[in-house]
Design an enzyme around this catalytic site. Structure first.
Site, PDB file in Angstrom:
ATOM      1  N   GLU A  61      15.462 145.420  31.556  1.00  0.00           N
ATOM      2  CA  GLU A  61      16.110 145.551  32.866  1.00  0.00           C
ATOM      3  C   GLU A  61      17.254 146.551  32.887  1.00  0.00           C
ATOM      4  OE1 GLU A  61      16.969 141.567  34.218  1.00  0.00           O
ATOM      5  OE2 GLU A  61      14.849 141.040  34.293  1.00  0.00           O
ATOM      6  N   GLU A 117       8.047 139.743  33.272  1.00  0.00           N
ATOM      7  CA  GLU A 117       8.995 138.623  33.364  1.00  0.00           C
ATOM      8  C   GLU A 117       8.937 138.104  34.794  1.00  0.00           C
ATOM      9  OE1 GLU A 117      13.053 138.968  31.670  1.00  0.00           O
ATOM     10  OE2 GLU A 117      13.662 137.605  33.278  1.00  0.00           O
TER      11      GLU A 117
END
Ligand SMILES: *[C@@H]1O[C@H](CO)[C@@H](O)[C@H](O)[C@H]1NC(C)=O
Ligand SMILES: *[C@@H]1O[C@H](CO)[C@@H](O)[C@H](O)[C@H]1NC(C)=O
Ligand SMILES: *[C@@H]1O[C@H](CO)[C@@H](O)[C@H](O)[C@H]1NC(C)=O
Ligand SMILES: *[C@@H]1O[C@H](CO)[C@@H](O)[C@H](O)[C@H]1NC(C)=O
Ligand SMILES: *[C@@H]1O[C@H](CO)[C@@H](O)[C@H](O)[C@H]1NC(C)=O
Ligand SMILES: *[C@@H]1O[C@H](CO)[C@@H](O)[C@H](O)[C@H]1NC(C)=O
Ligand SMILES: *[C@@H]1O[C@H](CO)[C@@H](O)[C@H](O)[C@H]1NC(C)=O
Ligand SMILES: *[C@@H]1O[C@H](CO)[C@@H](O)[C@H](O)[C@H]1NC(C)=O
Length: 664
Positions: free
Chosen positions: A180, A256
């Protein structure tokens, strides 16, 4: 209320009557198949989400692992993704790096190696993925960014993959970039080159574990990047992709997803996204953050695992509904199966997917989750309607000759609490290639030719119990893991340490080992801290032997009523009792030391053991050094409760021994 029947009347008046009798859905492979299915997975890490699992006594620990990984038993996960520990806070704690320092290598730290081995033991076919959230400071050479020297970062990641094989016989199948955070095109190419050069062409690259963009456009614009990457992995895609994604020709994964409290609404969320990530977004793998909620409840995102196992002291664990929702897919498919092209939405809400092994087996999974009962924490979804409806499936092509299908059923009933999970029903007869089913709301069905599904079950585990009020750890029993039982590091890394040159009473200790600020993923504190115990504790005595190794900047603490961890660790409050190598002490209300209750001289110095004792009772606190009172006074009420903790005043080496808690 049965909105289905009301709606039926409504529809028969204003629309056409066949709506009430049901809709037809073809399942057909004669026009070709869809994408290859890559599996359903769980994510351990990002960070420290399995921290308390390793401390469970047998047989409970093996039972939990069976519910997660054993084929045809529980969730039967097909993918295990783990954090490549980077010594920094990565959501619910820090995970240790295999290279704290540039010339340091150790492939036995933390619990991810162990977890991967336990998963592999149960399912030798399980797909393994590694992804860094953070990196030790030396990788960035002082910068909070891992791409300045792409070859250093790539060889750091390479060493983790090689170590997995060399020390644990684990073949890592996929590796990611930086969770991320920004990716770097040059780094991805260097990583591909580095892997290939080491004979690891089989290790595939996922990018970029963030949003669809800018990675999709970058891949489409750069042939070399396109060739370097195998999977476009996105997080929390809300079941959607972007137009360019399929054009890349890469596998599309929700690498995810979920991140939702694991009650029945969480189970509904999981059911919906497992189907609709493919139906809407052509994603062929979905990975749950997280695998198992094995971290203290008062850390961020409590119970966002598919089951809960955060009480090693009692042995209690909870097999939550997402386990059985996972089983609806995983027990009747294998990675490598193909989705049919004929998948989609039901006319009156919900969705169906169908998969085949291309040898005649067929597995159909339906979900009819209503909006309110399948809300995922992120991202919020627009409301949509689902009502009770009939569906008739027509099996065509290879599947025309199927005469019977096993049926597995789950239904979330929020009104009566008569939820059923993964129940085997009577097989359904397929007559002339067709079968019909009335689909109620908030249901999941699997219809399959695979006949050996199983709802695994162990006797109920022990009852839930609070963390023991009386607790001690002399760190003298070296466990199989580098970390001490039940301590949850929030900044820095605390490791069991054998003092080879000075065996004596402090020959085996717990040592804080991070000496340089890591390349962080969130705002780690400037101090180090590891928390332990019961968040509800108010009045207690916490005592610990401490040893500062750093003559210049040495500083260590014990603390009570510690109120925060995770990404909020910088603003942690509590009652902190510090001693320093310059001969002073401090009592502060926070980890940063902004609010000082008291300070003074203590005579403490580095490389001497001291016993620090902090007692907190109501509005009163006292600090003892080697059993003699150093300070006592009234303190502010806030925080009124929290964990106990130990730590250091900066990234420095320090040791801890004979940790004792007596709580009231
Ligand atoms: C592993 O994969 C092979 C090939 O697909 C399959 O035959 C075998 O049953 C699988 N084993 C397990 C435990 O799933
Ligand atoms: C389905 O899979 C099983 C094993 O999982 C296999 O034995 C069988 O041949 C397959 N094909 C059909 C049509 O059932
Ligand atoms: C589904 O079909 C059955 C049998 O035809 C019928 O009794 C039932 O009312 C139908 N349900 C709905 C929601 O239309
Ligand atoms: C259903 O279960 C929940 C959680 O255990 C409880 O709060 C609720 O009161 C129950 N509802 C009914 C109708 O029993
Ligand atoms: C199956 O199809 C055949 C031929 O179309 C038809 O004669 C027969 O009645 C059908 N059987 C059922 C049970 O619908
Ligand atoms: C340590 O590992 C050994 C061998 O794998 C195992 O038998 C033992 O139970 C483990 N001990 C603990 C405390 O986990
Ligand atoms: C205590 O803090 C005060 C104010 O910051 C400072 O002037 C004093 O030197 C400190 N005393 C000791 C012993 O550190
Ligand atoms: C504190 O106790 C330790 C032994 O636990 C001893 O080595 C040390 O000298 C003591 N320090 C003081 C200041 O009394």
């Amino acid at each position: 209320m049965n909105i289905g029947h009301q709606c039926c009347v409504f529809l028969s008046i204003f629309l056409y009557i066949s709506e009430c009798l049901g809709e037809d859905y073809d399942l057909d492979d004669s026009l070709g198949l869809g994408q290859t299915f890559d599996g359903i997975g769980g994510l351990s890490g990002g960070g420290a989400t399995s921290r308390l699992l390793v401390n469970y006594a047998e047989p409970y620990r093996s039972q939990i692992l069976d519910y997660l990984f054993k084929p045809k038993f529980g969730a039967s996960f097909q993918i295990l993704k783990v954090e490549i520990g980077g010594d920094a806070q990565s959501t619910d704690g820090t995970e240790p790096s295999h290279m704290h320092y540039e010339n340091d290598e150790n492939y036995f730290r933390g619990y991810e190696w162990w977890l991967m081995m336990e998963a592999k033991k149960r399912n030798p076919n399980i797909t393994l993925i590694g992804l860094p959230w953070a990196f030790p400071g030396w990788v960035g050479n002082g910068e909070n960014w891992p791409y300045r020297f792409p070859d250093i970062t790539a060889s750091y990641v390479l060493s983790w993959i090689i170590g997995a094989k060399k020390y644990h016989d684990l073949d890592i199948n996929y590796v990611g970039i930086w969770n991320e955070r920004s990716f770097n095109t040059k780094y991805i190419k260097v990583l591909r080159y580095t892997l290939d050069k080491s004979g690891l062409e089989r290790v595939k690259i996922i990018a970029s574990d963030n949003l669809w963009e800018p990675i999709t456009s970058a891949v489409l614009a750069d042939k070399e990047l396109l060739d370097a990457i195998d999977v476009l992995g996105v997080h929390y895609p809300g079941t959607k992709n972007v137009p360019g994604a399929l054009k890349t020709g890469k596998k599309l994964w929700s690498s995810e997803d979920y991140s939702t409290f694991n009650d029945n609404v969480g189970g509904g969320c999981w059911a919906r996204i497992l189907n609709q990530n493919y139906v809407n977004g052509k994603m062929t793998a979905t990975i749950s953050w997280n695998l198992v909620a094995s971290y203290y409840d008062n850390l961020p995102f409590p119970r966002d695992g598919i089951m809960t196992a955060n009480e090693p002291w009692s042995g209690n664990y909870i097999v939550e509904s997402p386990v059985w929702i996972t089983a609806h897919t995983t027990q009747f498919t294998e990675p490598g199966w193909k989705y049919l092209q004929t998948v989609g939405h039901f006319t009156h809400g919900g969705s169906y997917v169908a998969l085949t092994d291309q040898r005649g087996n067929l597995t159909i999974i339906t979900e009819t989750m209503t909006h309110d009962h399948s809300i995922c924490i992120r991202p919020p979804l627009r409301p949509y309607d689902v009502i009770v409806q009939n569906a008739t499936f027509h099996l065509k092509g290879t599947f025309a000759s199927i005469s019977q299908l096993d049926v597995w059923h789950s239904k979330f009933d929020f009104k009566t609490n008569k939820t059923v999970l993964f129940q085997k029903l009577k097989p359904v007869k397929v007559i002339n290639g067709s079968f019909s089913i009335e689909l109620d709301v908030d249901e999941v069905y699997t219809f399959t030719t695979i006949t050996n599904g199983q709802k695994g079950r162990y006797p109920d585990p022990p009852h839930s119990a609070p963390f023991p009020k009386s607790y001690r750890d002399d760190f003298d029993v070296p466990g199989n893991f580098s970390e001490a039982q039940n301590f949850a590091d929030q900044t820095g890394v605390f490791e069991c340490f054998t003092n080879l040159t000075d065996p004596g009473p402090h020959g085996l200790t717990l040592r804080q080992v991070v000496t340089q600020r890591p390349i962080t993923w969130v705002a780690d504190a400037d101090q180090t801290i590891s928390v332990i115990g019961d968040y509800e504790w108010r009045d207690l005595r916490v005592s610990c032997d401490v040893y500062m190794e750093d003559i210049q900047t040495g500083g260590v603490f014990v603390a009570a009523r510690v109120d925060k961890g995770g990404g909020f660790v910088r603003s942690t409050k509590g009652i902190f009792f510090w001693v320093f190598a310059d001969g002073t002490y401090k009592i502060t209300n926070d980890l940063r030391g902004l609010t000082v209750f008291a300070n003074g001289s203590s005579g403490t110095r580095a490389r001497v053991w001291y016993t620090l004792t902090l007692t907190v009772k109501g509005n009163y606190a006292s600090a003892d050094l080697n059993g003699s009172s150093l300070w006592k006074n009234t303190v502010f009420l806030k925080p009124s409760r929290g964990w106990a903790a130990i730590g250091t005043s900066s990234f420095q080496l320090a040791q801890f021994d004979n940790f004792v808690i007596e709580a009231e």
